[in-house]
Design a protein around this motif. Structure first.
Motif, PDB file in Angstrom:
ATOM      1  N   LEU A 218      34.304  31.595  43.725  1.00 15.10           N
ATOM      2  CA  LEU A 218      33.875  32.090  42.425  1.00 15.10           C
ATOM      3  C   LEU A 218      34.731  33.300  42.089  1.00 15.10           C
ATOM      4  O   LEU A 218      35.004  34.142  42.953  1.00 15.10           O
ATOM      5  CB  LEU A 218      32.389  32.452  42.456  1.00 15.10           C
ATOM      6  N   GLN A 219      35.164  33.365  40.852  1.00 13.74           N
ATOM      7  CA  GLN A 219      36.037  34.450  40.442  1.00 13.74           C
ATOM      8  C   GLN A 219      35.435  35.170  39.239  1.00 13.74           C
ATOM      9  O   GLN A 219      34.712  34.568  38.440  1.00 13.74           O
ATOM     10  CB  GLN A 219      37.422  33.903  40.059  1.00 13.74           C
ATOM     11  N   TRP A 220      35.751  36.450  39.113  1.00 14.56           N
ATOM     12  CA  TRP A 220      35.364  37.236  37.950  1.00 14.56           C
ATOM     13  C   TRP A 220      36.622  37.693  37.219  1.00 14.56           C
ATOM     14  O   TRP A 220      37.608  38.104  37.847  1.00 14.56           O
ATOM     15  CB  TRP A 220      34.525  38.447  38.367  1.00 14.56           C
ATOM     16  N   TYR A 221      36.530  37.617  35.879  1.00 11.09           N
ATOM     17  CA  TYR A 221      37.632  38.017  35.021  1.00 11.09           C
ATOM     18  C   TYR A 221      37.119  38.991  33.958  1.00 11.09           C
ATOM     19  O   TYR A 221      35.945  38.946  33.570  1.00 11.09           O
ATOM     20  CB  TYR A 221      38.244  36.796  34.312  1.00 11.09           C
ATOM     21  N   ARG A 222      38.035  39.816  33.471  1.00 14.63           N
ATOM     22  CA  ARG A 222      37.733  40.724  32.365  1.00 14.63           C
ATOM     23  C   ARG A 222      38.624  40.361  31.181  1.00 14.63           C
ATOM     24  O   ARG A 222      39.786  39.998  31.366  1.00 14.63           O
ATOM     25  CB  ARG A 222      37.989  42.179  32.769  1.00 14.63           C
ATOM     26  N   GLN A 223      38.067  40.494  29.976  1.00  7.65           N
ATOM     27  CA  GLN A 223      38.843  40.251  28.772  1.00  7.65           C
ATOM     28  C   GLN A 223      38.609  41.400  27.792  1.00  7.65           C
ATOM     29  O   GLN A 223      37.481  41.595  27.319  1.00  7.65           O
ATOM     30  CB  GLN A 223      38.461  38.924  28.109  1.00  7.65           C
ATOM     31  N   ASN A 224      39.682  42.126  27.508  1.00  3.04           N
ATOM     32  CA  ASN A 224      39.618  43.121  26.450  1.00  3.04           C
ATOM     33  C   ASN A 224      39.742  42.414  25.109  1.00  3.04           C
ATOM     34  O   ASN A 224      40.341  41.342  25.017  1.00  3.04           O
ATOM     35  CB  ASN A 224      40.713  44.166  26.633  1.00  3.04           C
ATOM     36  N   SER A 225      39.218  43.031  24.083  1.00  2.82           N
ATOM     37  CA  SER A 225      39.099  42.388  22.779  1.00  2.82           C
ATOM     38  C   SER A 225      40.431  41.817  22.302  1.00  2.82           C
ATOM     39  O   SER A 225      41.430  42.519  22.230  1.00  2.82           O
ATOM     40  CB  SER A 225      38.570  43.412  21.764  1.00  2.82           C
TER      41      SER A 225
END
Lengths: 118, 113
Positions: free
Chosen positions: B32-39
């Motif tokens: 399982l992976q976590w990602y971040r997305q800036n606007s």
């Protein structure tokens, strides 16, 4: 650092046009992906490619095709653009470090192409 | 179909507080992976946890995985304004080929100064 470059940040096309979205990665990754992102629906996989000239359908391939003639480039093609294909399109690549088909490498994303079809 | 479901859909906290986001999934996974997305930008990989791991740390991030409950949590400690972003969990579906990474709909995190 891996760099994934999508050719356009913003694109406006007319209904019925053939649209090409280009993606290039510079880290010799075997796997490449196209997702679309829509509010409330998250990211949905359109197509992916695990090697040159190889492709597999994702969850929503209808209305799209892809091309992977060179390892670094993965193109998404909208054969006849429609308004319901207005979306943010994200390309990603991934190194194949598979052991018994278990992938433990992350995806590297481009900055996206916001496509509007009018 | 979406594999991961993030909870809550939106979270707003004060700078300096801890932020916890949860992810549930339905089928067996490899990792399982976590990602971040800036606007308006692409996603950036934060952390990967394998199915045989229970907890992992990276800087101010702490991820847990409970395969018996098919859930994961992402904790960001001592939050900063720059942590404002959307956070997504993603899973490799074990049965359908390990190449498909399936994303949830994300948690929108806002850090108030």
């Amino acid at each position: 650092d891996v760099k994934v470059t999508q050719s356009s940040r913003y694109l406006v096309k007319r209904t019925g046009e053939k649209v090409f979205l280009e993606c290039v990665q510079d880290m010799d990754h075997e796997n490449m992906f196209w997702y679309r992102q829509d509010p409330g629906l998250g990211l949905r996989l359109i197509y992916f490619s695990y090697d040159v000239k190889m492709k597999e359908k994702g969850d929503i391939p209808e209305g799209y095709s892809v091309s992977r003639e060179k390892k670094e480039r993965f193109s998404l093609i909208l054969e006849s653009a429609s308004t319901n294909q207005t979306s943010m399109y994200l390309c990603a690549s991934r190194r194949r470090d598979a052991f018994r088909r278990i992938y433990n490498s992350p995806l590297h994303f481009g900055n996206g192409t916001r496509l509007t079809v009018t | 179909s979406q594999q991961g479901e993030e909870d809550p859909q939106a979270l707003s906290i004060q700078e300096g507080e801890n932020a916890t986001m949860n992810c549930s999934y339905k089928t067996s996974i490899n990792n399982l992976q976590w990602y971040r997305q800036n606007s308006g930008r692409g996603l950036v990989h934060l952390i990967l946890i394998r199915s045989n791991e229970r907890e992992k740390h990276s800087g101010r991030l702490r991820v847990t995985l409970d395969t018996s409950k098919k859930s994961s949590s992402l904790l960001i400690t001592a939050s900063r304004a720059a942590d404002t972003a959307s956070y997504f969990c993603a899973t490799d579906r074990r049965k359908e080929g390990a190449q498909k990474l399936v994303f949830g709909q994300g948690t929108r995190l806002t850090i108030n100064p």
